[in-house]
Structure formats: structure tokens, C-alpha cells
Design an enzyme around this catalytic site. Structure first.
Site, PDB file in Angstrom:
ATOM      1  N   CYS A   1       7.418  48.858  15.276  1.00  0.00           N
ATOM      2  CA  CYS A   1       6.450  48.642  14.188  1.00  0.00           C
ATOM      3  C   CYS A   1       7.208  48.818  12.877  1.00  0.00           C
ATOM      4  O   CYS A   1       6.904  49.709  12.074  1.00  0.00           O
ATOM      5  CB  CYS A   1       5.269  49.589  14.318  1.00  0.00           C
ATOM      6  SG  CYS A   1       4.352  49.319  15.840  1.00  0.00           S
TER       7      CYS A   1
ATOM      8  N   ALA B   1       8.170  46.532  10.271  1.00  0.00           N
ATOM      9  CA  ALA B   1       8.022  45.807   9.006  1.00  0.00           C
ATOM     10  C   ALA B   1       7.050  46.528   8.067  1.00  0.00           C
ATOM     11  O   ALA B   1       6.122  47.193   8.553  1.00  0.00           O
ATOM     12  CB  ALA B   1       7.508  44.403   9.305  1.00  0.00           C
ATOM     13  N   PRO B   2       7.247  46.455   6.739  1.00  0.00           N
ATOM     14  CA  PRO B   2       8.227  45.618   6.037  1.00  0.00           C
ATOM     15  C   PRO B   2       9.646  46.171   5.998  1.00  0.00           C
ATOM     16  O   PRO B   2      10.530  45.545   5.453  1.00  0.00           O
ATOM     17  CB  PRO B   2       7.636  45.533   4.622  1.00  0.00           C
ATOM     18  CG  PRO B   2       6.870  46.799   4.463  1.00  0.00           C
ATOM     19  CD  PRO B   2       6.322  47.123   5.819  1.00  0.00           C
TER      20      PRO B   2
ATOM     21  N   LYS C   1      11.896  51.974   6.660  1.00  0.00           N
ATOM     22  CA  LYS C   1      12.626  52.894   7.538  1.00  0.00           C
ATOM     23  C   LYS C   1      13.803  52.177   8.198  1.00  0.00           C
ATOM     24  O   LYS C   1      14.822  52.798   8.487  1.00  0.00           O
ATOM     25  CB  LYS C   1      11.671  53.510   8.574  1.00  0.00           C
ATOM     26  CG  LYS C   1      10.618  54.359   7.884  1.00  0.00           C
ATOM     27  CD  LYS C   1       9.581  54.914   8.822  1.00  0.00           C
ATOM     28  CE  LYS C   1       8.440  55.531   8.032  1.00  0.00           C
ATOM     29  NZ  LYS C   1       7.638  54.561   7.269  1.00  0.00           N
TER      30      LYS C   1
ATOM     31  N   ASP D   1       8.609  44.163  15.389  1.00  0.00           N
ATOM     32  CA  ASP D   1       7.274  44.129  14.771  1.00  0.00           C
ATOM     33  C   ASP D   1       6.537  42.885  15.247  1.00  0.00           C
ATOM     34  O   ASP D   1       7.132  41.840  15.497  1.00  0.00           O
ATOM     35  CB  ASP D   1       7.371  44.128  13.239  1.00  0.00           C
ATOM     36  CG  ASP D   1       6.058  44.560  12.587  1.00  0.00           C
ATOM     37  OD1 ASP D   1       5.963  45.729  12.160  1.00  0.00           O
ATOM     38  OD2 ASP D   1       5.122  43.728  12.506  1.00  0.00           O
TER      39      ASP D   1
ATOM     40  N   CYS E   1       1.006  57.058   8.567  1.00  0.00           N
ATOM     41  CA  CYS E   1       0.691  57.438   7.177  1.00  0.00           C
ATOM     42  C   CYS E   1      -0.814  57.677   7.074  1.00  0.00           C
ATOM     43  O   CYS E   1      -1.499  57.072   6.268  1.00  0.00           O
ATOM     44  CB  CYS E   1       1.152  56.368   6.191  1.00  0.00           C
ATOM     45  SG  CYS E   1       0.500  54.725   6.518  1.00  0.00           S
TER      46      CYS E   1
HETATM   47  C1  LIG Z   1       2.804  51.305   9.169  1.00  0.00           C
HETATM   48  S1  LIG Z   1       3.375  49.668   9.296  1.00  0.00           S
HETATM   49  C2  LIG Z   1       5.090  49.937   9.531  1.00  0.00           C
HETATM   50  C3  LIG Z   1       5.874  50.325   8.284  1.00  0.00           C
HETATM   51  C4  LIG Z   1       7.366  50.268   8.509  1.00  0.00           C
HETATM   52  N1  LIG Z   1       7.809  51.071   9.627  1.00  0.00           N
HETATM   53  C5  LIG Z   1       8.152  50.660   7.283  1.00  0.00           C
HETATM   54  O1  LIG Z   1       8.700  51.754   7.225  1.00  0.00           O
HETATM   55  O2  LIG Z   1       8.240  49.841   6.367  1.00  0.00           O
HETATM   56  C6  LIG Z   1       2.831  49.231  10.902  1.00  0.00           C
HETATM   57  C7  LIG Z   1       3.393  47.939  11.450  1.00  0.00           C
HETATM   58  O3  LIG Z   1       2.973  47.833  12.805  1.00  0.00           O
HETATM   59  C8  LIG Z   1       2.944  46.464  13.144  1.00  0.00           C
HETATM   60  N2  LIG Z   1       2.209  46.330  14.423  1.00  0.00           N
HETATM   61  C9  LIG Z   1       0.883  46.506  14.628  1.00  0.00           C
HETATM   62  N3  LIG Z   1       0.604  46.350  15.936  1.00  0.00           N
HETATM   63  C10 LIG Z   1       1.772  46.085  16.567  1.00  0.00           C
HETATM   64  C11 LIG Z   1       2.131  45.820  17.928  1.00  0.00           C
HETATM   65  N4  LIG Z   1       1.214  45.807  18.894  1.00  0.00           N
HETATM   66  N5  LIG Z   1       3.420  45.563  18.199  1.00  0.00           N
HETATM   67  C12 LIG Z   1       4.346  45.538  17.217  1.00  0.00           C
HETATM   68  N6  LIG Z   1       4.065  45.809  15.910  1.00  0.00           N
HETATM   69  C13 LIG Z   1       2.802  46.073  15.596  1.00  0.00           C
HETATM   70  C14 LIG Z   1       2.310  45.836  11.936  1.00  0.00           C
HETATM   71  O4  LIG Z   1       2.637  44.453  11.866  1.00  0.00           O
HETATM   72  C15 LIG Z   1       2.924  46.651  10.781  1.00  0.00           C
HETATM   73  O5  LIG Z   1       4.020  45.982  10.232  1.00  0.00           O
END
Ligand SMILES: C[S@@+](CC[C@H](N)C(=O)[O-])C[C@H]1O[C@@H](n2cnc3c(N)ncnc32)[C@H](O)[C@@H]1O
Length: 437
Positions: free
Chosen positions: A254, A256-257, A260, A275, A370
Site C-alpha cells: 500500500c 502510493a503515493p 515511505k 499498490d 494514519c
Molecule cells: C495510506 S495510503 C498509503 C500511503 C503511502 N504508504 C505513503 O507513505 O505515501 C493507502 C494506499 O493503499 C492502497 N490500497 C488500498 N487497498 C489496497 C489493496 N487491496 N491492495 C493494494 N493497495 C491498496 C491505496 O491505493 C492507497 O494508495
């Protein structure tokens, strides 16, 4: 690009845009960032007017509970929406200008009258709008002084939960933090960057600085050279729980963007970032290219994807209600509900199980959200540890996260928006470190 109408008084186009953004969020339940980008992109306003439109919409949402209560007190019998059109939004935006943006009464009231005049439905309520906003100009500050601002600006699906979980004093401090515009935090690729060209930057930790009044990100020194990325200080802490990552393989789930992902790649890790969203992953790609960093990017559902082999270090930064980021997203409390919490909780459990399978024996899995909600944090991890007995909690120590106040009784990372309030606060984050036996 629309042309500026020179017969309009200054700021009218900005207010029209603010009204369109507010209606999009409040009526069509569209996220503020998306609504603002679309409306302002189509309006083609000069930067100053676009900034004013954004300020009205953002502040009106940050103070929505107070403004709505004020308007309801002055208009006890609200006209039905199918007849009134955007009358409520015109009143909310006008009151916001008068009470929170220090706009002169004649300018705010005149603009509201013109906005009503231009709308086929609101025009029938022009006299009401005029009378109410004049009263707001005269009596509004007094009414506001008698309000319980933090309780009003936190909707009912959140306020009682926070009081029950954190106690009233902390719930109030959290909600108070949401009333301020958050600072901009930057994370530097090199922890030794001297950042002397970033005017007003305050150091928070090695390679982490804060700007209280940043302006346009692209115009800040070092953006085009790729010296830093934008990342709230609290959002940079979960990666610290992985320890030394240089030269090690990390699966970033997970991702994006990619805040991390950048942090891990800058620290020398070999990162595989997964992602679901190709659109969000393209932002990760752009960011990494600007920073001259590399990571393997995979567009996939974490529940279906499997690595060639388990990794020693896995980070899962799960999708969540994001209630720890309300300072940056004041629309969020009014868009989401308790139903979203249930959906996120179920998904997080599935993602955690998938992440567990990707963690090598003896390896470390860090789970982060978060969110301020215990169901997404400590309770989620409690349930995980009960069903996956091969994992145990590896408590975090203060020297890993800069401040002992960030560590919960159970040894997890837990930040609240009211922490470091004298320095401008931080996002609310929860993270647990789990070791596979
Ligand atoms: C909290 S954001 C991540 C922020 C990121 N780690 C950062 O530090 O910039 C959560 C992410 O989970 C992704 N997501 C949601 N469900 C998912 C799934 N089943 N498999 C993969 N990614 C998923 C979303 O597209 C989103 O980008």
C-alpha cells in the site's frame, strides 16, 4: 481558461469557485482536493484569487460545525434545499469570510448578494441572505464566543468515540489541533542537507524540517533538484520501526503515493512497492524520478500478489479512515462515517494476513495507519496477534522515534495531532512492530 469578467467586483470569481467547491463537497460528497483541483482548473483564476477561493472552502469546512450552528440559530426554519439551491453554502461561505477570514462586512455581504442574484433558486432568498449576513457581521463574533467550537467542528460519528477512547481532555486537544492550518514538513534525501536556502525552515529531527507558511511547493528551494519530498513528521516515523534498512530487501505494501517508499529508497533499501492504484503509483514513479531514487513498483491487490520469496522486512501502510489527517483534510469528517470504519477494519485484517505471509521467519512486519480509531490500530493488532501466533509484538523504544510520548503502553507508536502543539502539531499515526518467530 475562462476570461476574467471585468465588470465583476474583485474576488467575485473566487467566491463563485469557493461556492462550487463547497457544494461539491457538501452535497455531492466529493473530496475537497479533487473538487478544488477541478473547479479551480476550469476557472483559470489568477493565483491570488485561486488562493482566496481555496481559503474560503477550506476554512468553511474546518469550521463547518460552528458555521452551520450559527446559521441555524439565525435561520431556525431553513428553506427546503430543493427550493433554496445553494443558499446555505452562500450563508456558510459569507459567515466564514466575516468571522474567520477578516473580510470587510460590506465586501462579504455584497458578494453574497451577487452570488444569490446569479443563481435561479438562491435569488428568491436574497433578502434573507442579506439580512442574515448583516446580523452575522454584527452579532456573529459574540455567538461564536459562546459556542463549544471543538465539539461542534467534530461530527457525531467521531466526537463520542474520541471522548470514550482518549478521555474528554485529550479529545478536546485533538479537535483543537484540527482548527489550525497545518505546517508543511519536508523530508530530505540526505540527513545532512544544510537546508540554509529554505527560509524559515525549522529542524524537527535529522533530515526533517518544518515550514509554517510554505506557499507553493514547486517554488521552494530544492524541489526541482529533488533534495526532499513532502511528508508529515509523524508519517515518517513508521519506517523508523524497521531499523537499519541499507542494503536490505523491503516489501512496501500500500505504497502510493510513496512518501515511505522514498524514505526507504533514500536510506539504501532495495524496495518493492505494491499498490492497487496505477494512478497513485504513477505519482510514486514521478516522485522517485524527481528524487533520483529507485524502487520496483508493482500495481496489484496486496491480497492477491505474492513475492518470489518472503522478505526480512515488510511495511504495510494500510488504507484507513485517515482520521489522523483531519488538519490536512478538513472535509474528511463530513464525508466519511462509521460505515467507512467498518469497511476499513475488515480490509485491514485481510491485508495484514497477506502481509504476514510475505514476512520471512525471523523477519519484521510493521503495520501503520494514519487513523485515530482504535479499531484500525491497537484492536486490529490485538486481533491479528490472537489469530497469528507465530507473530509477537516487538515494542518500540523512545530513541527510535525521538520522543517517549509517541509510545503507547503496549509499546506501539501512537502520535496524536495535539502532540508537539507548540511546534505546529503532527498527524495522528499508529504503528506496531511485529516479529515473526
Ligand atoms: C495510506 S495510503 C498509503 C500511503 C503511502 N504508504 C505513503 O507513505 O505515501 C493507502 C494506499 O493503499 C492502497 N490500497 C488500498 N487497498 C489496497 C489493496 N487491496 N491492495 C493494494 N493497495 C491498496 C491505496 O491505493 C492507497 O494508495
Amino acid at each position: 481558461m475562462s476570461r476574467r469578467d471585468d465588470s465583476s467586483p474583485p474576488g467575485l470569481a473566487a467566491r463563485k469557485a469557493a461556492l462550487a467547491i463547497l457544494s461539491d463537497v457538501l452535497r455531492r460528497k466529493r473530496p475537497l482536493d479533487i473538487a478544488a483541483a477541478e473547479v479551480l482548473g476550469a476557472a483559470g483564476l489568477p493565483a491570488r484569487d485561486a488562493g482566496f477561493a481555496r481559503a474560503i472552502a477550506t476554512t468553511a469546512l474546518r469550521r463547518f460545525g460552528q458555521l452551520e450552528a450559527l446559521i441555524r440559530a439565525l435561520v431556525p426554519k431553513a428553506p427546503p434545499q430543493h427550493k433554496a439551491g445553494p443558499t446555505l453554502e452562500i450563508l456558510i461561505a459569507g459567515a466564514c469570510e466575516l468571522l474567520f477570514l477578516n473580510v470587510a462586512p460590506h465586501a462579504a455581504v455584497d458578494a453574497a448578494n451577487r452570488l444569490a442574484q446569479a443563481d435561479g433558486k438562491a435569488v428568491h432568498f436574497k433578502a434573507l441572505i442579506n439580512a442574515v449576513l448583516r446580523r452575522v457581521a454584527r452579532e456573529g463574533a459574540g455567538i461564536l464566543a459562546g459556542q463549544d467550537a471543538v465539539a461542534l467542528d467534530t461530527p457525531d460519528w467521531l466526537w463520542p468515540r474520541w471522548v470514550a477512547h482518549y478521555g474528554e481532555e485529550t479529545a478536546r486537544a485533538i479537535a483543537q489541533a484540527h482548527l489550525s492550518v497545518p505546517p508543511l514538513d519536508l523530508a530530505f534525501k540526505s540527513p545532512d542537507d544544510p537546508y540554509t536556502d529554505l527560509l524559515g525552515a525549522v529542524r524537527l529531527a535529522p533530515g526533517r524540517v518544518r515550514l509554517m507558511d510554505a506557499g507553493r511547493i514547486e517554488e521552494l528551494a530544492g524541489f526541482h533538484e529533488g533534495r526532499w519530498w513532502v511528508q508529515d513528521f509523524a508519517a515518517s516515523l513508521p519506517v523508523c520501526l524497521l531499523g537499519a534498512v541499507a542494503g536490505r530487501r523491503v516489501i512496501d505494501l500500500c505504497a502510493a503515493p510513496g512518501g515511505k517508499t522514498a524514505q526507504l529508497a533514500a536510506a539504501g533499501a532495495h524496495v518493492t512497492a505494491v499498490d492497487l492504484s496505477p494512478e497513485r503509483l504513477s505519482l510514486t514513479r514521478e516522485n522517485l524520478a524527481r528524487l533520483d531514487l529507485t524502487a520496483e513498483l508493482v500495481a496489484a491487490d496486496v491480497r492477491d500478489w505474492r513475492p518470489d520469496e518472503p522478505a526480512p522486512l515488510v511495511l504495510l501502510d494500510g488504507p484507513c479512515t485517515a482520521t489522523g489527517t483531519i488538519r490536512r483534510h478538513p472535509d474528511l469528517p463530513w464525508l466519511k462515517s462509521a460505515a467507512d470504519l467498518n469497511i476499513c477494519e475488515a480490509l485491514q485484517g485481510e491485508l495484514l494476513d497477506a502481509a504476514a505471509g510475505m514476512t520471512a521467519p525471523g523477519g519484521t512486519l510493521v503495520y501503520a495507519v494514519c487513523s485515530l480509531e482504535p479499531e484500525e490500530g491497537e484492536e486490529q493488532i490485538g486481533a491479528f496477534l490472537r489469530r497469528r501466533t507465530e507473530f509477537s509484538r516487538a515494542p518500540v523504544s523512545p530513541d527510535e522515534v525521538f520522543d517517549a510520548a509517541f509510545i503507547s503502553r503496549q509499546g506501539d507508536l501512537k502520535t496524536l495531532p495535539c502532540y508537539w502543539s507548540d511546534k505546529g502539531g503532527m498527524d495522528g499515526f499508529y504503528a506496531a512492530r511485529l516479529r515473526r518467530g
